[in-house]
Scaffold this motif. Structure first.
Motif, PDB file in Angstrom:
ATOM      1  N   ASN A 335     -25.488   5.768  -7.459  1.00  0.00           N
ATOM      2  CA  ASN A 335     -24.768   6.847  -8.146  1.00  0.00           C
ATOM      3  C   ASN A 335     -24.479   8.048  -7.249  1.00  0.00           C
ATOM      4  OD1 ASN A 335     -24.731   5.460 -10.559  1.00  0.00           O
ATOM      5  ND2 ASN A 335     -26.588   6.427 -11.358  1.00  0.00           N
ATOM      6  N   ILE A 336     -24.900   8.018  -5.991  1.00  0.00           N
ATOM      7  CA  ILE A 336     -24.748   9.221  -5.164  1.00  0.00           C
ATOM      8  C   ILE A 336     -23.518   9.197  -4.263  1.00  0.00           C
ATOM      9  CG2 ILE A 336     -27.213   9.742  -5.200  1.00  0.00           C
ATOM     10  CD1 ILE A 336     -27.487   8.651  -2.420  1.00  0.00           C
ATOM     11  N   GLY A 337     -22.720   8.113  -4.323  1.00  0.00           N
ATOM     12  CA  GLY A 337     -21.451   8.123  -3.601  1.00  0.00           C
ATOM     13  C   GLY A 337     -21.253   7.029  -2.584  1.00  0.00           C
ATOM     14  N   ASP A 342     -21.573   0.387   2.465  1.00  0.00           N
ATOM     15  CA  ASP A 342     -22.503   1.422   2.936  1.00  0.00           C
ATOM     16  C   ASP A 342     -23.853   1.297   2.229  1.00  0.00           C
ATOM     17  OD1 ASP A 342     -20.613   2.442   4.608  1.00  0.00           O
ATOM     18  OD2 ASP A 342     -20.034   4.110   3.315  1.00  0.00           O
ATOM     19  N   LEU A 343     -23.830   1.012   0.931  1.00  0.00           N
ATOM     20  CA  LEU A 343     -25.077   0.872   0.185  1.00  0.00           C
ATOM     21  C   LEU A 343     -25.875  -0.329   0.699  1.00  0.00           C
ATOM     22  CD1 LEU A 343     -26.938   1.812  -2.058  1.00  0.00           C
ATOM     23  CD2 LEU A 343     -25.577   0.482  -3.687  1.00  0.00           C
ATOM     24  N   LYS A 344     -25.182  -1.420   1.008  1.00  0.00           N
ATOM     25  CA  LYS A 344     -25.868  -2.582   1.570  1.00  0.00           C
ATOM     26  C   LYS A 344     -26.515  -2.238   2.903  1.00  0.00           C
ATOM     27  CE  LYS A 344     -22.926  -6.142  -0.529  1.00  0.00           C
ATOM     28  NZ  LYS A 344     -21.901  -7.200  -0.257  1.00  0.00           N
ATOM     29  N   SER A 373     -33.964  10.469  -3.627  1.00  0.00           N
ATOM     30  CA  SER A 373     -33.503   9.291  -4.374  1.00  0.00           C
ATOM     31  C   SER A 373     -33.976   8.013  -3.685  1.00  0.00           C
ATOM     32  CB  SER A 373     -31.981   9.297  -4.487  1.00  0.00           C
ATOM     33  OG  SER A 373     -31.526  10.450  -5.162  1.00  0.00           O
ATOM     34  N   THR A 374     -33.961   8.009  -2.366  1.00  0.00           N
ATOM     35  CA  THR A 374     -34.423   6.840  -1.608  1.00  0.00           C
ATOM     36  C   THR A 374     -35.921   6.633  -1.779  1.00  0.00           C
ATOM     37  OG1 THR A 374     -32.663   7.100   0.029  1.00  0.00           O
ATOM     38  CG2 THR A 374     -34.587   5.819   0.689  1.00  0.00           C
ATOM     39  N   LEU A 375     -36.688   7.717  -1.704  1.00  0.00           N
ATOM     40  CA  LEU A 375     -38.135   7.598  -1.856  1.00  0.00           C
ATOM     41  C   LEU A 375     -38.509   7.106  -3.250  1.00  0.00           C
ATOM     42  CD1 LEU A 375     -39.439  10.795   0.009  1.00  0.00           C
ATOM     43  CD2 LEU A 375     -39.375   8.431   0.841  1.00  0.00           C
ATOM     44  N   ALA A 544     -20.871  12.332  -2.496  1.00  0.00           N
ATOM     45  CA  ALA A 544     -21.203  12.349  -1.069  1.00  0.00           C
ATOM     46  C   ALA A 544     -20.341  11.358  -0.306  1.00  0.00           C
ATOM     47  CB  ALA A 544     -22.683  12.024  -0.876  1.00  0.00           C
ATOM     48  N   ILE A 545     -20.107  11.665   0.960  1.00  0.00           N
ATOM     49  CA  ILE A 545     -19.497  10.713   1.893  1.00  0.00           C
ATOM     50  C   ILE A 545     -20.494  10.489   3.024  1.00  0.00           C
ATOM     51  CG2 ILE A 545     -17.079  11.174   1.377  1.00  0.00           C
ATOM     52  CD1 ILE A 545     -17.066  13.099   3.804  1.00  0.00           C
ATOM     53  N   PHE A 546     -20.438   9.301   3.623  1.00  0.00           N
ATOM     54  CA  PHE A 546     -21.465   8.912   4.584  1.00  0.00           C
ATOM     55  C   PHE A 546     -20.871   8.297   5.847  1.00  0.00           C
ATOM     56  CE2 PHE A 546     -23.120   8.416   0.271  1.00  0.00           C
ATOM     57  CZ  PHE A 546     -24.242   9.224   0.313  1.00  0.00           C
ATOM     58  N   GLU A 547     -21.614   8.448   6.926  1.00  0.00           N
ATOM     59  CA  GLU A 547     -21.355   7.745   8.182  1.00  0.00           C
ATOM     60  C   GLU A 547     -22.672   7.115   8.593  1.00  0.00           C
ATOM     61  OE1 GLU A 547     -19.129   9.680  11.555  1.00  0.00           O
ATOM     62  OE2 GLU A 547     -21.108   9.558  12.517  1.00  0.00           O
TER      63      GLU A 547
END
Length: 605
Positions: A335-337, A342-344, A373-375, A544-547
């Motif tokens: 749910n965070i973007g 990317d999630l995989k 959220s990860t923890l 959020a966007i991620f790299e």
């Protein structure tokens, strides 16, 4: 005064209202019939809620309107949309020939509201003055069929009026908040002159509901409670109280943008800040140096963390309250973007039993949300998670959280050294700032622990260079680093006023993207026109966007050779890494955010 509005007398009943809604295609015949049949039990249900408190005692007279009855029934129109109070009031406004307006709590003339009419009159008739416009007072009412009210308004208010139709819920909330806050401020200003004894309180505070704050409560206490409720309702992440020469400016940060909301008299600034400092267990006598504290309270049945910071400035102490709502701070990872791939990749990082994972980005880029959220995703009865933070952003009972306290030599490095003796499975370090912390984090990852931490760098490859700058041996870093993720936050388009538009060739060129040959060098995207839901901004919420930089064999060898960040980035891009800019453009193409937001947030990526 509303010369174009309906003038004939209409009996405003549930029967009349459902006929209107049926005529507009919002209700079926069956739904209209059900509304009429269930009117009385629904009225009684609403009445019990409105006039009876938790203690069972009757609090006030209340008149249930037909719009409230239909709204409570929760009908959906033939297209599946909810027929809510806003939708109902728009139909009523159309019927009487008046504009519909949903009041914006951030765009009100609070002085005008309080001076135009008394609180009892406003509450009894569900009406409130919103602002002056072209010399007229814009007055919100919820029952435009009430001819007696129109006559009374002409009698009570000497100014010319422009009537607008607004939801009763919004009107009553404004009356409670504005009159309550203003009366508290006025009373507090009087008390300050006489000297104010603020007493003492526990760290955990329970806020009263805004409609249960008593007039006999201490005014400064009331003012702070109204302010906190107001911030919660507006989805604010921060409250700023800024002292000026002759006033105190109150601002809220919503979706990353600051909004001016109110000005307090300068005389009560010190009392307000003292009240906040006391709730946060800070030294109210110390006004010469910065202080930090925290408050735990409740909102909608769940605990909320408020982090308080004070700073001496030219005209007094500036206070900032950061709001950490668990519902916003700790979310499901999907749910965070993240995009699917990317999630995989992120799940691949965090499923490793040991190694170091870094999250980078400037302040306010959502790193804390990602890590918490990860923890939580990794937490369980068989997992020992320990964090060391400065400060602890939010207390979460499934983690063992250590606060950095440099005065007694509890630093990131010294705390981490002790934590490793307690057999943790996962360690989260709030931030790697120096050689000692970087070295300890690397050693922890090397000895079989999973280590999460943050760095303040612009992209993923720069994080590698930053670790090397902190004198971590290249061969150790290449052996322990699992992955690096950089992130930013983008405002998302309001779903209520989302509109399609084509990018111009100039805008396409500015994005530096290649379009398919048949596209005619134009790209369909979306923006928000601005509506009552988003307060005219066109945005509602953030994503959020991620790299993500995965440390594969090629990147691992480059790190071991201590090559510069641009070479690492080039190799990662050749291996398919999506940059922050590309991630933002993809969100824009999907209709999540706008061209302007992409250009503003990732212009340096």
């Amino acid at each position: 005064m509303g010369s174009n509005s309906k003038t004939e007398v209409v009996e405003y009943t549930v029967q009349y209202l459902v006929r209107l809604l049926f005529r507009e295609g919002l209700l079926t015949k069956e739904q209209a019939k059900k509304a009429v049949e269930q009117e009385q039990p629904v009225r009684q249900e609403i009445l019990r809620e409105k006039v009876t408190g938790e203690d069972g005692q009757r609090r006030a007279h209340y008149e249930v309107t037909p719009a409230e009855v239909v709204d409570r029934l929760g009908f959906h129109d033939p297209e599946g949309g909810l027929v809510d109070e806003d939708e109902i009031m728009q139909v009523i406004a159309k019927d009487v020939g008046l504009p519909f307006q949903k009041p914006d709590p951030l765009d009100l003339d609070m002085d005008l509201i309080a001076k135009t009419m008394s609180r009892p009159f406003a509450k009894r008739h569900s009406c409130v003055a919103l602002r002056r416009e072209e010399g007229k007072v814009v007055m919100a009412i919820d029952n435009p069929y009430d001819q007696l009210l129109r006559h009374e308004l002409r009698t009570v208010i000497p100014s010319d009026l422009t009537l607008v139709v607004s939801p009763k819920t919004d009107i009553l909330q404004l009356i409670t908040e504005v009159y309550g806050l203003r009366s508290s401020i006025s009373a507090a200003e009087e008390e300050v002159v006489q000297g104010l004894d603020l007493g003492n309180l526990e760290q955990f505070i329970k806020l009263k509901d805004v409609d249960r704050i008593e007039a006999t409560d201490r005014p400064v206490i009331n003012a702070v409670e109204y302010l906190l409720h107001y911030a919660f309702e507006q989805r604010a992440s921060d409250i700023h109280l800024e002292p000026k020469r002759d006033k105190t400016l109150v601002r809220l940060r919503i979706d990353g943008v600051l909004h001016n909301i109110y000005q307090f008299p300068r005389a009560i600034h010190a009392a307000l800040v003292s009240r906040i400092k006391m709730l946060a267990r800070m030294d109210i006598a110390e006004k010469r140096k910065p202080q930090d504290g925290r408050i735990k309270t409740e909102r909608a049945g769940r605990e909320v963390e408020l982090r308080v910071s004070t700073l001496p400035v030219a005209f007094g102490e500036k206070a900032v309250i950061r709001i950490f709502d668990p519902q916003d701070l700790i979310q499901a990872l999907d749910n965070i973007g993240f995009f699917g791939d990317d999630l995989k990749t992120w799940r691949k990082f965090i499923s490793r039993p040991h190694g170091m994972i870094l999250v980078t980005g400037p302040t306010g880029s959502g790193k804390t949300t990602t890590l918490y959220s990860t923890l939580r995703d990794r937490a369980g009865p068989h997992v020992n998670i320990t964090t060391v933070e400065d400060p602890i952003e939010m207390i979460y009972q499934e983690f063992n959280q250590v606060l950095v306290q440099r005065r007694i030599d509890v630093t990131f490095a010294t705390a981490l050294r002790s934590i490793l003796r307690q057999d943790p499975d996962i360690v989260m370090i709030g931030e790697i700032r120096d050689h000692e912390t970087a070295s300890m984090a690397t050693q922890a990852a090397l000895t079989g622990h999973q280590v999460f931490s943050t760095l303040h760098t612009n992209d993923t490859s720069s994080a590698v260079s930053r670790m090397l700058d902190m004198e971590v041996e290249p061969f150790l870093l290449s052996s322990t680093l699992v992955g690096v993720m950089a992130q930013r936050l983008l405002r998302t388009i309001c779903s209520k006023c989302k509109t399609r538009v084509e990018l111009t060739p100039e805008q396409v060129a500015l994005l530096d993207i290649k379009l398919p040959p048949r596209s005619g060098q134009s790209l369909p995207v979306y923006y928000g026109e601005g509506c009552v839901r988003c307060r005219g901004t066109g945005y509602y919420g953030r994503t959020a966007i991620f790299e993500l930089l995965e440390i594969d064999d090629v990147i691992r060898q480059l790190i071991a050779d201590a090559v510069p960040a641009p070479q690492i980035r080039k190799a990662a891009r050749a291996n398919g890494m999506m940059s922050l800019r590309e991630s933002a453009i993809k969100k824009m193409a999907q209709g999540v955010t706008t061209f302007e937001e992409v250009i503003t947030v990732v212009s340096d990526s």
